[in-house]
Design an enzyme around this catalytic site. Sequence first.
Site, PDB file in Angstrom:
ATOM      1  N   ASN A 202     -10.163  -0.529  -0.521  1.00 42.72           N
ATOM      2  CA  ASN A 202      -8.704  -0.405  -0.528  1.00 42.72           C
ATOM      3  C   ASN A 202      -8.180  -0.919  -1.877  1.00 42.72           C
ATOM      4  O   ASN A 202      -8.193  -2.125  -2.124  1.00 42.72           O
ATOM      5  CB  ASN A 202      -8.116  -1.215   0.638  1.00 42.72           C
ATOM      6  CG  ASN A 202      -6.606  -1.102   0.703  1.00 42.72           C
ATOM      7  OD1 ASN A 202      -5.963  -0.573  -0.204  1.00 42.72           O
ATOM      8  ND2 ASN A 202      -6.029  -1.616   1.775  1.00 42.72           N
TER       9      ASN A 202
ATOM     10  N   HIS B 122      -3.605   6.978   2.379  1.00 40.67           N
ATOM     11  CA  HIS B 122      -3.980   5.673   1.837  1.00 40.67           C
ATOM     12  C   HIS B 122      -5.321   5.267   2.457  1.00 40.67           C
ATOM     13  O   HIS B 122      -5.563   5.515   3.642  1.00 40.67           O
ATOM     14  CB  HIS B 122      -2.892   4.658   2.182  1.00 40.67           C
ATOM     15  CG  HIS B 122      -3.279   3.254   1.895  1.00 40.67           C
ATOM     16  ND1 HIS B 122      -3.672   2.844   0.644  1.00 40.67           N
ATOM     17  CD2 HIS B 122      -3.369   2.156   2.699  1.00 40.67           C
ATOM     18  CE1 HIS B 122      -3.973   1.553   0.691  1.00 40.67           C
ATOM     19  NE2 HIS B 122      -3.797   1.120   1.917  1.00 40.67           N
TER      20      HIS B 122
ATOM     21  N   CYS C   2       0.813  -1.223   0.000  1.00 46.23           N
ATOM     22  CA  CYS C   2       0.000   0.000   0.000  1.00 46.23           C
ATOM     23  C   CYS C   2       0.846   1.272   0.000  1.00 46.23           C
ATOM     24  O   CYS C   2       0.328   2.356  -0.254  1.00 46.23           O
ATOM     25  CB  CYS C   2      -0.974  -0.017   1.167  1.00 46.23           C
ATOM     26  SG  CYS C   2      -2.150  -1.369   1.001  1.00 46.23           S
TER      27      CYS C   2
HETATM   28  C1  LIG Z   1      -9.944  -6.294   8.842  1.00 45.36           C
HETATM   29  C2  LIG Z   1     -10.633  -5.333   9.787  1.00 45.36           C
HETATM   30  C3  LIG Z   1     -11.652  -4.481   9.046  1.00 45.36           C
HETATM   31  C4  LIG Z   1     -11.374  -6.161  10.813  1.00 45.36           C
HETATM   32  O1  LIG Z   1     -12.017  -5.308  11.738  1.00 45.36           O
HETATM   33  P1  LIG Z   1     -11.862  -5.552  13.297  1.00 45.36           P
HETATM   34  O2  LIG Z   1     -12.712  -4.544  13.943  1.00 45.36           O
HETATM   35  O3  LIG Z   1     -10.402  -5.548  13.606  1.00 45.36           O
HETATM   36  O4  LIG Z   1     -12.472  -6.951  13.458  1.00 45.36           O
HETATM   37  P2  LIG Z   1     -11.803  -8.267  14.090  1.00 45.36           P
HETATM   38  O5  LIG Z   1     -10.798  -8.819  13.152  1.00 45.36           O
HETATM   39  O6  LIG Z   1     -11.378  -7.952  15.485  1.00 45.36           O
HETATM   40  O7  LIG Z   1     -13.035  -9.198  14.131  1.00 45.36           O
HETATM   41  C5  LIG Z   1     -14.153  -8.937  14.987  1.00 45.36           C
HETATM   42  C6  LIG Z   1     -15.235  -9.930  14.695  1.00 45.36           C
HETATM   43  O8  LIG Z   1     -15.804  -9.631  13.412  1.00 45.36           O
HETATM   44  C7  LIG Z   1     -15.766 -10.785  12.603  1.00 45.36           C
HETATM   45  N1  LIG Z   1     -15.619 -10.382  11.208  1.00 45.36           N
HETATM   46  C8  LIG Z   1     -14.480 -10.254  10.482  1.00 45.36           C
HETATM   47  N2  LIG Z   1     -14.791  -9.875   9.244  1.00 45.36           N
HETATM   48  C9  LIG Z   1     -16.126  -9.746   9.179  1.00 45.36           C
HETATM   49  C10 LIG Z   1     -17.024  -9.374   8.170  1.00 45.36           C
HETATM   50  N3  LIG Z   1     -16.620  -9.044   6.927  1.00 45.36           N
HETATM   51  N4  LIG Z   1     -18.337  -9.338   8.451  1.00 45.36           N
HETATM   52  C11 LIG Z   1     -18.782  -9.658   9.686  1.00 45.36           C
HETATM   53  N5  LIG Z   1     -17.969 -10.020  10.678  1.00 45.36           N
HETATM   54  C12 LIG Z   1     -16.653 -10.063  10.435  1.00 45.36           C
HETATM   55  C13 LIG Z   1     -14.611 -11.604  13.112  1.00 45.36           C
HETATM   56  O9  LIG Z   1     -14.740 -12.956  12.767  1.00 45.36           O
HETATM   57  C14 LIG Z   1     -14.717 -11.373  14.585  1.00 45.36           C
HETATM   58  O10 LIG Z   1     -15.709 -12.210  15.097  1.00 45.36           O
HETATM   59  P3  LIG Z   1     -15.543 -12.880  16.564  1.00 45.36           P
HETATM   60  O11 LIG Z   1     -15.487 -11.724  17.518  1.00 45.36           O
HETATM   61  O12 LIG Z   1     -16.759 -13.711  16.675  1.00 45.36           O
HETATM   62  O13 LIG Z   1     -14.255 -13.650  16.509  1.00 45.36           O
HETATM   63  C15 LIG Z   1      -9.637  -4.443  10.528  1.00 45.36           C
HETATM   64  O14 LIG Z   1      -8.853  -5.205  11.401  1.00 45.36           O
HETATM   65  C16 LIG Z   1      -8.714  -3.720   9.597  1.00 45.36           C
HETATM   66  O15 LIG Z   1      -9.125  -2.843   8.871  1.00 45.36           O
HETATM   67  N6  LIG Z   1      -7.422  -4.049   9.646  1.00 45.36           N
HETATM   68  C17 LIG Z   1      -6.442  -3.388   8.832  1.00 45.36           C
HETATM   69  C18 LIG Z   1      -6.576  -3.877   7.435  1.00 45.36           C
HETATM   70  C19 LIG Z   1      -5.724  -3.113   6.512  1.00 45.36           C
HETATM   71  O16 LIG Z   1      -5.530  -1.941   6.683  1.00 45.36           O
HETATM   72  N7  LIG Z   1      -5.231  -3.815   5.513  1.00 45.36           N
HETATM   73  C20 LIG Z   1      -4.492  -3.272   4.460  1.00 45.36           C
HETATM   74  C21 LIG Z   1      -3.233  -2.710   4.937  1.00 45.36           C
HETATM   75  S1  LIG Z   1      -2.758  -1.489   3.888  1.00 45.36           S
END
Ligand SMILES: CC(C)(COP(=O)(O)OP(=O)(O)OC[C@H]1O[C@@H](n2cnc3c(N)ncnc32)[C@H](O)[C@@H]1OP(=O)(O)O)[C@@H](O)C(=O)NCCC(=O)NCCS
Length: 312
Positions: free
Chosen positions: A267, A237, A97
């Site tokens: 993204n 970003h 990214c």
């Molecule tokens: C991926 C991301 C959106 C997940 O959001 P989060 O708030 O961290 O969520 P978590 O991973 O803690 O998951 C929380 C719950 O939601 C669930 N979940 C994950 N994706 C889901 C979706 N698309 N829909 C519904 N639930 C979802 C998980 O399974 C978890 O369930 P549980 O509590 O029963 O285990 C977030 O971590 C993120 O944006 N990370 C950075 C990603 C990024 O920037 N990537 C590119 C880098 S440049």
Amino acid sequence: MLTNFDLEKIVATSNEWILERTGIRERHIADKGVATSDLGAAAAIKALAQRGLKPAEVEAVIVATVTPDMMFPSCACLIQHRIGANGMWGFDLSAACSSFVYALQAGSQFVATGAHQRVLVVGADVMSSIIDYSDRATCVIFGDGAGAVVLEEADEGLGLIDFLHEVDGSGACSLYMPGGGSLHPPTHETVDKKMHYVHQDGQAVFKYAVRKMAEICDNLLKRNGLTGHDLDIFIPHQANRRIITATAERLGMDLNKVMINIDRYGNTTSATIPLGMQTALEEGRLKKGDLVLLAAVGAGFTVGATLLRWAY
Ligand SMILES: CC(C)(COP(=O)(O)OP(=O)(O)OC[C@H]1O[C@@H](n2cnc3c(N)ncnc32)[C@H](O)[C@@H]1OP(=O)(O)O)[C@@H](O)C(=O)NCCC(=O)NCCS
């Protein structure tokens, strides 16, 4: 176009969850057979047209991407040929990214040294080609897209001012695509194990991104005697709306000075910042002389920020 409602039919997710946790409503998905060089060439042609330039007037192209059409030849070669830029040279640059901000700096060095008059920088990714659409943790985030800029010498007081870049390879295991490279060349087994898809520890990436994006922006502003209040626009970003708003808050910036278009694109990896620039121009939020901060955090980890005065 792939909306959150479309994704509800594919994986166990909901429009509310995606919107609340990421800020994304919809993302663009390239048609089958459309590759990164196709999107990149279209963006390059648009950028050249905006400056009234012919392809042959640009001497080099750097293509920021993690999804090249193939391992080789590079997208730079494919785009050069596609746009008919005879005599141009170029290469691809891969920093996930952060690819676009890194490519911007790499390209600007050729102009600053006088080696070249004009360098094209393209950010393009077809993330849908490496996403597992049965993995709800990644498939809701990414989209396909491309954007491009032309670098040339700016008038006194305008153009690129400063940059800060940093990589931290200890984060390699938090966001990666394990299959298809020299470590795990493609086999039936690597495909069965879904190694040709993006693998992500979302929380680890989120925590790192929130901390480092704010830190690198703060350090870059400070060493130039500036604060967030001095900026006309912040074009970060677009990985997660919450990462962007946390950074803006740390910089003390009003959200109306922050480019957020993640709702429309998701993204798009290397394309988010040039797409953000394009959106800002279209919305009349970017004018000659504006003080602009760009920032990205990506897989690697890679981190980068650029400070500039918009030059035209
Ligand atoms: C991926 C991301 C959106 C997940 O959001 P989060 O708030 O961290 O969520 P978590 O991973 O803690 O998951 C929380 C719950 O939601 C669930 N979940 C994950 N994706 C889901 C979706 N698309 N829909 C519904 N639930 C979802 C998980 O399974 C978890 O369930 P549980 O509590 O029963 O285990 C977030 O971590 C993120 O944006 N990370 C950075 C990603 C990024 O920037 N990537 C590119 C880098 S440049």
